[in-house]
Design an enzyme around this catalytic site. Structure first.
Site, PDB file in Angstrom:
ATOM      1  N   ALA A  18      72.944 100.796  43.000  1.00 43.80           N
ATOM      2  CA  ALA A  18      74.083  99.920  43.323  1.00 43.80           C
ATOM      3  C   ALA A  18      73.851  99.176  44.626  1.00 43.80           C
ATOM      4  O   ALA A  18      74.082  97.956  44.717  1.00 43.80           O
ATOM      5  CB  ALA A  18      75.375 100.743  43.410  1.00 43.80           C
ATOM      6  N   ARG A 111      63.703 105.854  35.857  1.00 45.44           N
ATOM      7  CA  ARG A 111      64.589 105.511  36.984  1.00 45.44           C
ATOM      8  C   ARG A 111      63.817 104.991  38.177  1.00 45.44           C
ATOM      9  O   ARG A 111      64.224 104.031  38.827  1.00 45.44           O
ATOM     10  CB  ARG A 111      65.287 106.780  37.496  1.00 45.44           C
ATOM     11  CG  ARG A 111      66.437 107.159  36.757  1.00 45.44           C
ATOM     12  CD  ARG A 111      66.903 108.527  37.127  1.00 45.44           C
ATOM     13  NE  ARG A 111      68.070 108.689  36.315  1.00 45.44           N
ATOM     14  CZ  ARG A 111      69.284 108.343  36.678  1.00 45.44           C
ATOM     15  NH1 ARG A 111      69.521 107.902  37.889  1.00 45.44           N
ATOM     16  NH2 ARG A 111      70.279 108.456  35.867  1.00 45.44           N
ATOM     17  N   TYR A 218      64.025 109.847  24.333  1.00 41.36           N
ATOM     18  CA  TYR A 218      63.507 108.489  24.120  1.00 41.36           C
ATOM     19  C   TYR A 218      62.188 108.304  24.881  1.00 41.36           C
ATOM     20  O   TYR A 218      61.902 109.037  25.824  1.00 41.36           O
ATOM     21  CB  TYR A 218      64.527 107.411  24.492  1.00 41.36           C
ATOM     22  CG  TYR A 218      65.165 107.500  25.859  1.00 41.36           C
ATOM     23  CD1 TYR A 218      64.534 107.011  26.989  1.00 41.36           C
ATOM     24  CD2 TYR A 218      66.436 108.036  26.008  1.00 41.36           C
ATOM     25  CE1 TYR A 218      65.151 107.061  28.236  1.00 41.36           C
ATOM     26  CE2 TYR A 218      67.061 108.097  27.250  1.00 41.36           C
ATOM     27  CZ  TYR A 218      66.412 107.602  28.358  1.00 41.36           C
ATOM     28  OH  TYR A 218      67.017 107.664  29.585  1.00 41.36           O
ATOM     29  N   ASP A 295      78.683 103.907  41.926  1.00 42.02           N
ATOM     30  CA  ASP A 295      79.300 105.228  41.765  1.00 42.02           C
ATOM     31  C   ASP A 295      80.326 105.531  42.853  1.00 42.02           C
ATOM     32  O   ASP A 295      81.247 106.318  42.629  1.00 42.02           O
ATOM     33  CB  ASP A 295      78.227 106.324  41.792  1.00 42.02           C
ATOM     34  CG  ASP A 295      77.635 106.596  40.415  1.00 42.02           C
ATOM     35  OD1 ASP A 295      77.891 105.791  39.489  1.00 42.02           O
ATOM     36  OD2 ASP A 295      76.919 107.596  40.263  1.00 42.02           O
TER      37      ASP A 295
HETATM   38  C1  LIG Z   1      72.114 112.778  33.546  1.00 38.78           C
HETATM   39  C2  LIG Z   1      72.473 111.361  33.883  1.00 38.78           C
HETATM   40  C3  LIG Z   1      72.066 110.348  33.044  1.00 38.78           C
HETATM   41  C4  LIG Z   1      72.403 109.025  33.340  1.00 38.78           C
HETATM   42  N1  LIG Z   1      71.980 108.043  32.494  1.00 38.78           N
HETATM   43  C5  LIG Z   1      72.305 106.760  32.742  1.00 38.78           C
HETATM   44  C6  LIG Z   1      71.853 105.720  31.882  1.00 38.78           C
HETATM   45  O1  LIG Z   1      71.162 105.978  30.909  1.00 38.78           O
HETATM   46  N2  LIG Z   1      72.228 104.438  32.168  1.00 38.78           N
HETATM   47  C7  LIG Z   1      72.980 104.135  33.274  1.00 38.78           C
HETATM   48  O2  LIG Z   1      73.289 102.958  33.484  1.00 38.78           O
HETATM   49  N3  LIG Z   1      73.420 105.099  34.106  1.00 38.78           N
HETATM   50  C8  LIG Z   1      73.090 106.396  33.885  1.00 38.78           C
HETATM   51  N4  LIG Z   1      73.501 107.375  34.735  1.00 38.78           N
HETATM   52  C9  LIG Z   1      74.308 107.008  35.907  1.00 38.78           C
HETATM   53  C10 LIG Z   1      73.467 106.430  37.043  1.00 38.78           C
HETATM   54  O3  LIG Z   1      72.387 107.280  37.327  1.00 38.78           O
HETATM   55  C11 LIG Z   1      74.331 106.253  38.277  1.00 38.78           C
HETATM   56  O4  LIG Z   1      75.543 105.629  37.934  1.00 38.78           O
HETATM   57  C12 LIG Z   1      73.644 105.385  39.331  1.00 38.78           C
HETATM   58  O5  LIG Z   1      72.370 105.919  39.636  1.00 38.78           O
HETATM   59  C13 LIG Z   1      74.516 105.322  40.581  1.00 38.78           C
HETATM   60  O6  LIG Z   1      73.875 104.546  41.556  1.00 38.78           O
HETATM   61  P1  LIG Z   1      74.531 104.386  42.995  1.00 38.78           P
HETATM   62  O7  LIG Z   1      73.577 103.544  43.749  1.00 38.78           O
HETATM   63  O8  LIG Z   1      75.949 103.983  42.871  1.00 38.78           O
HETATM   64  O9  LIG Z   1      74.572 105.857  43.592  1.00 38.78           O
HETATM   65  P2  LIG Z   1      73.353 106.780  44.080  1.00 38.78           P
HETATM   66  O10 LIG Z   1      72.192 106.648  43.179  1.00 38.78           O
HETATM   67  O11 LIG Z   1      73.929 108.134  44.281  1.00 38.78           O
HETATM   68  O12 LIG Z   1      72.932 106.161  45.479  1.00 38.78           O
HETATM   69  C14 LIG Z   1      73.663 106.356  46.649  1.00 38.78           C
HETATM   70  C15 LIG Z   1      72.704 106.207  47.815  1.00 38.78           C
HETATM   71  O13 LIG Z   1      73.454 106.231  49.023  1.00 38.78           O
HETATM   72  C16 LIG Z   1      72.793 107.057  49.965  1.00 38.78           C
HETATM   73  N5  LIG Z   1      73.839 107.550  50.860  1.00 38.78           N
HETATM   74  C17 LIG Z   1      74.856 108.378  50.551  1.00 38.78           C
HETATM   75  N6  LIG Z   1      75.638 108.606  51.612  1.00 38.78           N
HETATM   76  C18 LIG Z   1      75.104 107.869  52.636  1.00 38.78           C
HETATM   77  C19 LIG Z   1      75.487 107.689  53.994  1.00 38.78           C
HETATM   78  N7  LIG Z   1      76.572 108.268  54.497  1.00 38.78           N
HETATM   79  N8  LIG Z   1      74.716 106.875  54.772  1.00 38.78           N
HETATM   80  C20 LIG Z   1      73.601 106.269  54.260  1.00 38.78           C
HETATM   81  N9  LIG Z   1      73.199 106.414  52.979  1.00 38.78           N
HETATM   82  C21 LIG Z   1      73.951 107.202  52.158  1.00 38.78           C
HETATM   83  C22 LIG Z   1      72.151 108.139  49.109  1.00 38.78           C
HETATM   84  O14 LIG Z   1      71.081 108.778  49.784  1.00 38.78           O
HETATM   85  C23 LIG Z   1      71.697 107.343  47.898  1.00 38.78           C
HETATM   86  O15 LIG Z   1      70.409 106.800  48.060  1.00 38.78           O
HETATM   87  C24 LIG Z   1      73.170 108.702  34.483  1.00 38.78           C
HETATM   88  C25 LIG Z   1      73.574 109.732  35.333  1.00 38.78           C
HETATM   89  C26 LIG Z   1      73.223 111.048  35.051  1.00 38.78           C
HETATM   90  C27 LIG Z   1      73.667 112.117  35.999  1.00 38.78           C
END
Ligand SMILES: Cc1cc2nc3c(=O)[nH]c(=O)nc-3n(C[C@H](O)[C@H](O)[C@H](O)COP(=O)(O)OP(=O)(O)OC[C@H]3O[C@@H](n4cnc5c(N)ncnc54)[C@H](O)[C@@H]3O)c2cc1C
Length: 416
Positions: A18, A111, A218, A295
């Site tokens: 994200a 990923r 897959y 997320d």
């Molecule tokens: C089993 C499983 C299967 C999935 N399959 C799919 C799929 O097939 N397709 C799909 O679209 N989605 C899938 N998802 C969902 C997807 O993985 C997540 O929605 C997505 O990775 C979220 O990304 P994000 O960047 O919002 O959060 P995150 O990946 O959690 O990234 C947050 C980042 O912020 C950093 N951070 C946190 N707090 C701080 C702070 N205070 N200061 C500085 N940095 C910080 C963390 O270190 C991290 O790098 C799946 C999830 C799971 C659990």
């Protein structure tokens, strides 16, 4: 403000999918963007990720789809099977009419590969990427976001994007909720595809549906790797134990499943277990000049495979609402941020809430037993392959809260 504070147009907190997407989207509009990540290195753990056309359209917009396709796989079908009998329940063709209808391919990708594509996109575009920065808090002073870090080095920006994931620190600025455990736990793994690998469904995404469990398989990396995810309801969670979902429960959860499913458990890594959480939807993602994304804003259960896809949609809509308002031909207009954030929030909250809620219900329908299972199987089997009624709202190219249609990219290096 400390004397060491650093100033930028946009400060993104979090270098997951994200954060990178949000940073790239606003950089595409011409913003000076700094992204800070608490980990010492950028990267992703876990295995495969399904990227539906609503997300691959966004990569197409940024000129990154080709790169994703070079290392990903375009599966032929999404196939649902009953895990107890092995019987096929329904299949969705993912190429041809499907791809034409939704304007982009369905891609499955490691990923770490998708993360790298986005990271390299950010680097090439000129996003400033900084590791080892733990953000503690954000406040808004005089129309600017002030980001306080654990190391005492402050950042200041016109707007702060909180992309800090499921356990977001910045979400506490807009809500006092906690992640909700689903009682389910996932184990994942990737193994090389060899001549020993059972040949069935190797070009498809296959989902085996069982009572209180399911298993997804897959191919990845041009068909070199097989990705397996096993998800089951943990009895020890139900008993209130804190450390739930151990390997003993994994084996027991699949004991009634067909040999193909039981054999697939050997592909899983067992050193990491992934308890499955989401949160209830919230309407407001904005606090002063801080806005949540991905997320942090709308964590969802993985049954629709949409968490990262929705984060990409978020980023593209943020790009749309700030183009011509905050980022204009005459330069940056920071005063327009308040309206742009409100427009972004209002465009996205209802759509992502629907995806969050539908993911819960969709997962429930996967895990039923008894009469529920019989009825689910009948309904699935009555569905025709070219029936798009359940897909259009999610993958469709137009609708409430969706990014603008993909405009053809102008290659600045092309000869005039
Ligand atoms: C089993 C499983 C299967 C999935 N399959 C799919 C799929 O097939 N397709 C799909 O679209 N989605 C899938 N998802 C969902 C997807 O993985 C997540 O929605 C997505 O990775 C979220 O990304 P994000 O960047 O919002 O959060 P995150 O990946 O959690 O990234 C947050 C980042 O912020 C950093 N951070 C946190 N707090 C701080 C702070 N205070 N200061 C500085 N940095 C910080 C963390 O270190 C991290 O790098 C799946 C999830 C799971 C659990």
């Amino acid at each position: 403000m400390s004397e060491q504070s650093m100033s930028t147009d946009v400060l993104v907190v979090g270098g997951g999918m994200a954060g990178l997407a949000g940073a790239l989207a606003l950089r595409e509009n011409g913003a000076n963007v700094t992204l800070v990540e608490r980990a010492p290195e950028f990267g992703e753990v876990g295995a495969g990720l399904q990227m539906a056309p609503n997300a691959s359209r966004v990569l197409k917009r940024w000129g990154l789809l080709e790169k994703a396709l070079e290392i990903g796989v375009q599966p032929k079908h999404l196939v649902f099977r009953d895990a107890v009998t092995g019987e096929e329940l329904t299949r969705q063709s993912l190429r041809g009419e499907f791809e034409e209808r939704y304007g982009a391919p369905y891609v499955v990708i490691h990923r770490s590969d998708l993360h790298r594509v986005l990271l390299e996109g950010c680097e090439a575009a000129g996003v400033k990427l900084v590791n080892d920065v733990m953000v503690d808090n954000v406040e808004t002073l005089n129309g600017r976001g002030i980001v306080h870090t654990a190391a005492g080095v402050d950042y200041e920006a016109d707007v702060v994007i909180g992309a800090d994931g499921l356990k977001s620190t910045l979400r506490s600025l807009v809500a006092s909720d906690e992640p909700v455990s689903s009682a389910y736990v996932a184990y994942r793994g990737t193994v090389p595809i060899t001549s020993e690998t059972p040949a069935t469904d190797l070009e498809d995404v296959v989902v085996y549906l069982g009572p209180d469990c399911h298993l997804v398989q897959y191919p990845l990396r041009k068909g070199e790797l097989l990705n397996t995810v096993a998800v089951f309801k943990s009895p020890s969670f139900e008993r209130g134990e804190e450390q739930y979902g151990g390997v003993d429960e994994l084996q027991a959860a699949y004991k009634d499943c067909v040999p193909a499913v039981q054999a697939a458990l050997a592909n899983l890594g067992t050193s990491i277990r992934w308890p499955m959480y989401d949160r209830d939807p919230i309407e407001n993602w904005v606090a002063g000049r801080m806005v949540l994304l991905g997320d942090a804003a709308h964590p969802m259960l993985q049954y629709l495979a949409q968490g990262a896809c929705q984060a990409l949609e978020d980023a593209a809509v943020l790009q749309d609402v700030t183009a011509g308002t905050v980022f204009t031909a005459d330069g940056v207009n920071p005063a327009a941020w308040d309206g742009a954030l409100a427009a972004f929030n209002s465009a996205r909250a209802a759509r992502t809430a629907r995806v969050q809620r539908t993911a819960r219900i969709w997962g429930e329908s996967w895990h039923v037993s008894g009469l529920g299972r019989t009825l689910r199987n009948l309904l699935f089997k009555s569905r025709k392959d070219n029936d798009f009624q359940y897909n259009d709202w999610l993958y469709g190219q137009s609708g409430e809260g969706l990014p603008a249609p993909v405009a053809p990219r102008v290659d600045s290096n092309a000869a005039a």
